[in-house]
Design an enzyme around this catalytic site. Structure first.
Site, short mmCIF file in Angstrom:
data_model
loop_
_atom_site.label_atom_id
_atom_site.label_comp_id
_atom_site.label_asym_id
_atom_site.label_seq_id
_atom_site.Cartn_x
_atom_site.Cartn_y
_atom_site.Cartn_z
N SER A 124 73.23 108.10 -52.04
CA SER A 124 73.90 107.59 -53.26
C SER A 124 74.29 107.97 -54.52
O SER A 124 73.00 108.15 -54.93
CB SER A 124 74.56 106.40 -52.61
OG SER A 124 75.72 105.76 -53.64
N TYR A 148 71.64 97.16 -51.80
CA TYR A 148 71.97 98.58 -51.51
C TYR A 148 71.64 99.96 -52.06
O TYR A 148 71.19 100.85 -51.13
CB TYR A 148 73.73 98.56 -51.27
CG TYR A 148 74.42 100.21 -50.93
CD1 TYR A 148 74.16 100.43 -51.77
CD2 TYR A 148 74.54 100.18 -49.99
CE1 TYR A 148 75.33 101.74 -52.72
CE2 TYR A 148 75.21 101.26 -49.77
CZ TYR A 148 75.43 102.26 -50.76
OH TYR A 148 75.96 104.05 -50.84
N LYS A 152 68.79 102.75 -50.21
CA LYS A 152 68.64 104.30 -50.28
C LYS A 152 67.72 105.05 -51.06
O LYS A 152 67.11 105.88 -50.60
CB LYS A 152 70.26 104.45 -50.92
CG LYS A 152 71.73 104.62 -50.21
CD LYS A 152 71.95 105.31 -49.28
CE LYS A 152 73.08 104.31 -48.57
NZ LYS A 152 73.02 105.16 -47.61
C1 WQD Z 1 85.12 101.81 -59.19
C2 WQD Z 1 85.38 101.61 -60.27
C3 WQD Z 1 85.05 99.55 -61.20
C4 WQD Z 1 87.34 97.11 -57.82
C5 WQD Z 1 79.97 102.09 -55.73
C6 WQD Z 1 78.52 102.50 -55.04
C7 WQD Z 1 78.10 103.41 -54.51
C8 WQD Z 1 79.72 104.29 -53.67
C9 WQD Z 1 80.88 103.99 -54.21
C10 WQD Z 1 78.71 104.14 -51.63
C11 WQD Z 1 83.98 100.93 -61.27
C12 WQD Z 1 86.63 99.82 -60.30
C13 WQD Z 1 86.68 98.38 -58.48
C14 WQD Z 1 88.61 96.93 -58.38
C15 WQD Z 1 88.21 97.44 -60.43
N1 WQD Z 1 79.37 103.19 -52.43
N2 WQD Z 1 87.25 98.60 -60.02
N3 WQD Z 1 88.76 96.43 -59.47
O1 WQD Z 1 81.04 100.77 -58.04
O2 WQD Z 1 81.64 103.25 -58.32
O3 WQD Z 1 80.66 102.34 -56.85
O4 WQD Z 1 81.22 102.54 -54.50
O5 WQD Z 1 77.61 104.55 -50.85
O6 WQD Z 1 77.18 103.51 -53.90
O7 WQD Z 1 78.08 102.08 -56.21
O8 WQD Z 1 82.82 102.05 -56.68
O9 WQD Z 1 85.48 102.12 -55.92
O10 WQD Z 1 83.35 99.65 -56.34
O11 WQD Z 1 84.38 100.89 -58.14
O12 WQD Z 1 88.37 97.85 -61.83
O13 WQD Z 1 89.41 95.74 -57.58
O14 WQD Z 1 86.83 100.96 -59.85
O15 WQD Z 1 84.61 98.25 -61.67
O16 WQD Z 1 84.20 100.63 -62.45
P1 WQD Z 1 81.48 102.17 -57.77
P2 WQD Z 1 83.63 101.29 -57.04
#
Ligand code: WQD
Length: 331
Positions: A124, A148, A152
């Site tokens: 990841s 998490y 990885k």
């Molecule tokens: C994306 C953007 C949030 C929810 C994580 C893991 C990564 C992978 C993908 C597994 C961010 C914003 C989110 C919400 C929001 N997972 N957001 N409101 O954090 O980039 O990555 O998931 O492999 O390893 O770290 O993905 O989808 O959580 O967030 O504003 O209710 O959406 O702040 O900027 P992230 P995400």
């Protein structure tokens, strides 16, 4: 001869099973349905018209793994099975270390016992921690900012040291950015058990009214519209990256890592606005506080995967949004 897909009923696993079967590969799947549903297995068979052996087991169960390898001629393994919720990992790190590390150790031990040494690992972008600059290349420093991500990174290090000890191994570490979207059939998609953590499943809940409003985690970041930028990649492009990795492992030994991203960054508001425009639906949202640990920007430089794997993401953001919505409408 078959490819063993662990977590093959999951979001990325099920899409990868479809592409493997479409490419004429034989597969065997193990999944314990911790974060997936039996229906995904049926849909894979329905979409491809092909059958395969399925084992409802946990990858930590060494007896189950031994049975799979003794009953099937496994030539490669793609390892998706693992817990993946960042927030949950912070609340229960031991659960993450126990599951993700022990499952991988059990798998590598069993593979070694049966002389199967081609291993594609679901890593990841989180192993880059909070990147100091973007776009992110594979040469950039690795660190973990949550349990998490630590699992990885630990598994990547285990793989690198395993290869150093025995150069018969062909290991490919695939660093995913932000997978979204769904198969064009609308029969499979991101369908997590429990409360989702990632942006797209939450957008879908807000758009369908299952959730009153989406909270955008901060709009005061140093980005054009103030919301965080990420590299969203269509899950089918990601699945095809695994086929390219299997073919690479069949021709090379080693333990390289590759970014699987589009190389383009989109903000949270870009995603919401594109989703609304493409699907002609409203996504009710409010601006809330920043989420601890979020990086302002994280998107890939995917040129190494293009050069070494001959792989490149082809599907654009509009298709990702349309396919995500199509899945929800069909289920
Ligand atoms: C994306 C953007 C949030 C929810 C994580 C893991 C990564 C992978 C993908 C597994 C961010 C914003 C989110 C919400 C929001 N997972 N957001 N409101 O954090 O980039 O990555 O998931 O492999 O390893 O770290 O993905 O989808 O959580 O967030 O504003 O209710 O959406 O702040 O900027 P992230 P995400």
């Amino acid at each position: 001869m078959a490819v063993l897909v662990t977590g093959g009923a999951g979001y990325i696993g099920s899409h990868t099973c479809i592409e493997l079967l479409k490419a004429g590969e034989d597969i065997v799947v193990i999944d314990n349905f911790y974060n997936s549903k039996p229906k995904a297995i049926e849909m894979i068979k329905e979409i491809t018209g092909r059958d395969f052996a399925f084992y409802e087991n946990d990858c930590c169960d060494r007896q189950a793994l031994d049975r799979i390898f003794s009953e099937n001629f496994i030539e490669e393994v793609i390892h998706f099975a693992g817990y993946k919720a960042v927030g949950e990992s912070c609340l229960n790190p031991l659960m993450y270390y126990n599951n993700n590390i022990n499952a991988t150790l059990a798998l590598l031990d069993t593979m070694n016992k049966y002389g199967c040494r081609r291993f594609v690992f679901s890593s990841s972008a989180t192993v880059y921690g909070i990147p100091k600059k973007v776009p992110v290349t594979e040469k950039m420093p690795l660190s973990s900012i949550n349990p998490y991500g630590s699992t990885k990174l630990m598994i990547e290090n285990m793989c690198r040291e395993l290869y150093t000890s025995d150069d018969r191994w062909s290991i490919v570490l695939l660093r995913y950015f932000n997978p979204i979207g769904a198969h064009e059939s609308g029969k499979i998609g991101e369908d997590p058990n429990g409360i989702p953590n990632n942006l797209m499943p939450l957008i879908l809940r807000a758009a369908t009214g299952k959730m009153a409003t989406l909270t955008v985690f901060g709009n005061d970041y140093p980005t054009p519209d103030g919301t965080c930028i990420r590299d969203y990649i269509h899950v089918v492009d990601l699945a095809l990256g695994h086929l390219a990795a299997i073919n690479y492992a069949r021709k090379n030994t080693g333990c390289p890592a590759f970014n699987l991203g589009t190389g383009k960054g989109y903000s949270v508001l870009d995603i919401i606005n594109t989703f609304e425009k493409v699907n002609k639906v409203k996504v009710p949202y409010v601006i809330g506080a920043r989420r601890p640990g979020d990086a302002a920007e994280c998107y890939s430089n995917p040129t190494l995967a293009k050069k070494e794997l001959g792989w490149k993401a082809e599907r654009g953001l509009e298709q990702m949004c349309a396919d995500s919505w199509n899945f929800i409408k069909n289920n």
